[in-house]
Structures are given as C-alpha cells and as structure tokens.
Design a protein around this motif. Structure first.
Motif, mmCIF file in Angstrom:
data_model
loop_
_atom_site.group_PDB
_atom_site.id
_atom_site.type_symbol
_atom_site.label_atom_id
_atom_site.label_comp_id
_atom_site.label_asym_id
_atom_site.label_seq_id
_atom_site.Cartn_x
_atom_site.Cartn_y
_atom_site.Cartn_z
ATOM 1 N N GLN A 287 80.780 -7.772 -76.359
ATOM 2 C CA GLN A 287 81.435 -8.086 -77.533
ATOM 3 C C GLN A 287 79.860 -8.283 -78.445
ATOM 4 O O GLN A 287 78.721 -8.465 -78.428
ATOM 5 N N THR A 288 80.610 -7.523 -79.714
ATOM 6 C CA THR A 288 79.996 -7.988 -80.497
ATOM 7 C C THR A 288 80.177 -8.972 -81.762
ATOM 8 O O THR A 288 81.061 -10.052 -81.741
ATOM 9 N N THR B 121 78.764 -11.808 -84.722
ATOM 10 C CA THR B 121 78.211 -12.107 -86.022
ATOM 11 C C THR B 121 77.749 -13.637 -85.991
ATOM 12 O O THR B 121 78.497 -14.198 -86.467
ATOM 13 N N TYR C 5 69.350 -6.446 -78.141
ATOM 14 C CA TYR C 5 71.187 -6.602 -78.943
ATOM 15 C C TYR C 5 71.067 -7.306 -80.235
ATOM 16 O O TYR C 5 72.375 -6.591 -80.842
ATOM 17 N N THR D 135 74.112 -10.035 -86.568
ATOM 18 C CA THR D 135 75.622 -9.359 -85.829
ATOM 19 C C THR D 135 74.454 -9.248 -84.284
ATOM 20 O O THR D 135 73.321 -8.129 -84.924
ATOM 21 N N TYR D 136 75.343 -9.050 -83.726
ATOM 22 C CA TYR D 136 74.439 -8.571 -81.975
ATOM 23 C C TYR D 136 76.074 -7.960 -81.549
ATOM 24 O O TYR D 136 77.115 -8.462 -81.532
ATOM 25 N N ASP D 137 75.321 -6.584 -80.539
ATOM 26 C CA ASP D 137 75.984 -6.116 -79.849
ATOM 27 C C ASP D 137 75.737 -6.830 -78.301
ATOM 28 O O ASP D 137 74.562 -5.757 -77.823
ATOM 29 N N THR E 273 75.919 -5.586 -75.241
ATOM 30 C CA THR E 273 76.351 -4.742 -74.084
ATOM 31 C C THR E 273 76.399 -4.905 -72.689
ATOM 32 O O THR E 273 76.571 -4.063 -71.470
#
Length: 550
Positions: free
Chosen positions: A335-336, A338, A364, A426-428, A430
């Motif tokens: 998930q992404t 913030t 991330y 903000t982070y993604d 993966t």
C-alpha cells in the motif's frame, strides 16, 4: 558517569553479532600482543628498550606500557600523541611507526625517527590488525578478535571492495584541517550504524564557516554531532560504538546536537557572516550508517572531513541546526501511505532565518514536502519539495530517497518558529510485509533537518507576517507558465520582480501604488530554470522560489 568497561565490551560484542555469527573468539589485543612479541620485542626489551619502550613483558605489562602512554619521542609527544590512543588512529604513534604506507595520512613526521620494525617487516594484515584494534577502542579484553582477524585476512586476500572517495584533497586555507575516519571494515551482506567521538582539544572557542565531506557510495548517511559539553562526552567510551538497531543504544541522543548531515558528498559553505560556534573543549560525535550488499567481499570504508575555521567573534550570526523525526509511521504491505507531522516551538523568542533544509527516508519513500505552518494550524506556503534534483534547482518529477534534495535558501527564509512547520512524507510499500519506523534500511524513517540563524524578536519579523497578510500564492509551481496571487488589505506601494539566482533582475511584473483588493500576475516566456520572486509592499519584502519548466 563514564561508560564502564562492561559496557565497552558490550558494544564490541554487539558489533561482533552485527557482522555475523562466529564461533569461539579471542581478544583482538591477544593478536596485537603476539604481533608485538614477534616483530618488535627484540628491539624493545627490558635490557635494551629502544625509545624507552619495553614490549617484552606480559600482555598486561605491555598493555600498560602502550595504551594512553606518552611517547618518549618529543615530536610525537608535542603533537599530543599517545603510543596507542583508543579510537584515534592518527594520534597513535606506535601505529604510525609501523604504518609502512598503508594509510597515506598516517606516516611518520620529521623528527619522529625511522619506521619500525628495524629488522624484518610487517604485512598489511599486521598493520590493519593494530588499526582495527585502535578503531574499536584499544580494549585489553573483548570477544571479537577471531572475527576481526578473519575480516582482515579476507580483505587482504582479494575478497574486498572499497568505498573510498575518489578525491579528498587537503584544505589549504589558514586554520583549516582534515579529519580522516577509517578504515572501517564491514562483512558481506550486512549493514551497520556506528558512532565514534572525537575530541578536538580546542584551547579556545573557534568558528567553523565551511565543512566539506568526502564519502563513498556505500554510505547511507553521515551525521556530524557535537556533544552538549565536554562532560556529556565522558558518558561514552573512546572508539567505535555500534548502535543497537532495536533499542538505539550506542547513539549520543540526548547528549549531543546535530551540526550537519550528508547523504552524499557535499560542501557546506555557510553564508557570509555566519558560522557554527565550537567552544573550548568541544567533542564531536561521528554517526555513519553504511551497508555492504556484496555477497562475498569485505567492504573497506573511509570518510574525510575538511573543516574550515575562523577566529571567534568573526561571524555576526551563529548557525544552529535542528533535526526532526516522526517515529509514528506504519506502511501496510502493498500500500501507499502518507504521514503528516506538525512541529511548533512555543517558547521561541526569535524568528528563524532558515538557510538549509533537507529530508531523509529509506527505500519506500516516494515524496517528501515541508510547509510553513500557519498560526491557526493550517498548511501554509511550501518551503521544500522532494521531487527535485539534489540541488533543489530542477524539477525531477520523482523523489530520489537515497539522495533527497538539499534546499539552500538565498536569501534566508524567515519563519516564526512558534507557528512552525508541517512535514508530509509519502511511502509506497512494494514489499509483502508491513514496514514501520526503524534504524536499518529494511525499516523506514521520516526525518528532516534545518539550519538557521536567529532573527528578529517574535512579532517584529517581516517576511513571514507579510506572506500571511498578503495570502501570497504562486500556482502552479513548478510550471512552464504560472500566476502570482495576493491580496491587499489597504492601499499600498507594491513591487513584484523576478530575478535569477545571481540576484539579477529579469522581469518586473508591477511597480506602483495599488488599492485594496485581489491581484494576480501571469509569469510566462521565461527560460526553464530557477528564479526568485521578490514581493515588496510598503518597503517590506518576501521572497519565494519560482521553478520554470519547459
């Protein structure tokens, strides 16, 4: 209270486990003692102690004769050297005598006699063993000797790679000097974050107006701290302290303040009239996070710091540094997310003239933005945008988490610290597992830091209050064509001018008397690049960065 020998041994044991599990260990000093007996004791013995140094006794006797012992050589003694000084490779005279060119910065000087040993020779492995022993504090007892020796043997047998800066010239300005940290060895498939204190032995206060760092690609970050006082530094042992990734033990948090931080080589040239102030007796603390993802080679790492100084009372303003972090982050798998943090300083008496700003995440991280916080808690003008190049001059369109932008404000950006900042990261994720705050690169971080001087007393500053009063906005920014918006509460004399980063005027948007109301001015047909928009109302000015894209 000074860190006990038990704690010093604990740090050494922790380092041993960070670098990989091994079987039964010997003390590193045991190897050093055996080396001295084999290569040096024939000249330095009880009956004929060359240089008044006897290395032929028991291990305990030899340890007492060399560690923190002043050399009989007058030149070395005048330098402040000890025969062996735990944690200080370049102040250990005995190591310099046997260096044999391994470290170009650590050869013997005029007046310090001939290299040793006088008969026979020492290998790179031998010299490195002594150097690593000193780096880790020159303890008489530890439990990592076998592992350290294995690392050295592997490194000098060809299973090695280095992360040494390609260029690290000595500074030549009067009052400048270079600090060399290393060589730090790190086993394959591992990472480590360590601290190491450095006593400058300053007899009087100095000012530092420039710090230039040279580091290799395997450095995740390097942070320079300064202990709050000389007594605060005594809470920590000499030599390398490994930070426990679970508890943070080993760091000097609470005992030191940040001076500056690097995520790649950079030359911090402070603005004219400003400087860091390092008082008499100042002790630095080096914090270095490095990793070795190579599957079978030992990493060798060096750091070089060029320090430029000037006499005290030269600068008109002291440069301060502050680091902020938000540990309350949790990014679900796949998930992404913030996260936002608001920071205020209710007891601040002066405005802050912000000169420098940067951010820090791990792999991330996909964006990082910092804003002024309005007095009512809402988000104000943007000060920092993560999707720029390293110099924060060109819009890159993506966030480089390993080398995030460094924003240098020219002129300085004045804020009211009682209103403070709002940071947004903000982070993604993966990966397949949740990720939260942590000290390793497998975890995540939300960190930003600033450098600033103290400005006018609160409520007398101009720039921050003017921007809020005008509700000054530039939108979109960056863009190929943008618009400036502002509101006048009453009749005012207004001037809007665009200049390049050299301060040269390239366009005046408006100049003259304006009545109360809302205003907007388009900015177009400018070459792509970074500009400064200066808005002056009734003699008071506010400056904002303007990014023009193709």
């Amino acid at each position: 209270m000074k860190t006990s020998l038990t704690k010093r041994v604990f740090y050494s044991v922790l380092f041993f486990f960070c670098l990989g599990a091994v079987n039964a260990q010997t003390s590193t000093y045991t190897g050093v003692y055996n080396l001295l007996q084999a290569k040096c004791a024939s000249c330095h013995n009880t009956s004929s102690p060359a240089g008044s140094l006897d290395l032929s006794g028991t291990a305990s006797q030899v340890y007492a004769n060399i560690v923190n012992h002043v050399p009989s050589n007058a030149t070395a003694a005048t330098r402040g050297d000890k025969l062996i000084k735990g944690g200080y490779v370049h102040s250990s005279f005995l190591l310099r005598k046997i260096n044999n060119g391994l470290d170009a910065d650590n050869g013997i000087n005029a007046g310090e006699g001939s290299p040793c040993p006088q008969t026979g020779s020492v290998t790179n492995n031998d010299i490195e063993l002594v150097r690593q022993w000193i780096i880790h504090g020159a303890l008489q007892t530890d439990t990592m000797g076998t592992h350290v020796q294995n690392l050295i043997d592997k490194y000098y047998a060809g299973k090695s790679h280095t992360s040494v800066p390609a260029s690290h010239p000595l500074p030549t300005d009067p009052g400048s000097y270079q600090l060399h940290i290393g060589k730090i060895l790190l086993d394959s498939n591992s990472e480590m974050e360590y601290f190491m204190k450095y006593d400058l032995h300053l007899p009087d206060t100095i000012e530092v107006n420039r710090i230039e760092l040279f580091m290799g690609a395997a450095s995740h970050h390097f942070i320079l701290y300064k202990f709050l006082s000389p007594s605060a530094a005594t809470n920590f042992a000499d030599g390398m302290r490994i930070q426990d990734p679970a508890t943070g033990q080993g760091s000097s948090t609470g005992y030191s303040n940040i001076v500056s931080a690097w995520q790649r080589p950079y030359n911090f040239q402070l603005p004219a009239g400003t400087a860091y102030s390092w008082e008499s007796g100042s002790v630095l603390d080096f914090n270095h996070h490095l990793y070795n993802y190579n599957p079978d080679s030992v990493l060798g790492m060096d750091i070089y710091l060029n320090i430029y100084t000037q006499p005290k009372h030269t600068a008109q303003h002291t440069m301060y540094s502050t680091l902020f972090y938000n540990p309350n982050i949790l990014i679900p798998a796949g998930q992404t997310a913030t996260f936002t943090q608001s920071k205020t300083f209710s007891s601040a008496a002066n405005n802050w003239n912000v000169w420098f700003m940067s951010s820090h995440t791990h792999k991330y991280g996909v964006d990082f933005n910092i804003f002024q916080r309005n007095s009512d808690g809402t988000t104000g003008a943007q000060m920092y945008q993560g999707k720029f190049d390293y110099s924060h001059n060109t819009y890159a369109g993506s966030f480089d988490w390993a080398h995030p932008p460094v924003e240098i404000f020219t002129p300085m950006y004045v804020i009211n610290p009682r209103d403070g900042f709002i940071a947004e990261a903000t982070y993604d994720n993966t990966g397949s597992t949740p990720v939260q705050w942590g000290l390793t690169t497998k975890d995540e971080m939300m960190v930003y830091y600033i450098q600033y001087t103290l400005g006018d007393k609160i409520n007398t500053g101009i720039q921050n209050n003017l921007a809020e009063t005008l509700n000054l906005q530039i939108f979109p920014n960056p863009a190929s064509r943008t618009t400036v918006y502002y509101t006048l509460a009453g009749s005012s004399k207004v001037k809007l001018e665009v200049s390049n980063l050299m301060g040269q005027n390239v366009r005046t948007l408006t100049e003259g008397e304006q009545s109360a109301g809302n205003y907007s001015f388009d900015i177009d047909q400018l070459a792509a690049g970074t500009y400064l928009l200066k808005t002056t109302v009734n003699g008071s000015s506010v400056t904002r960065k303007l990014i023009i894209t193709n």
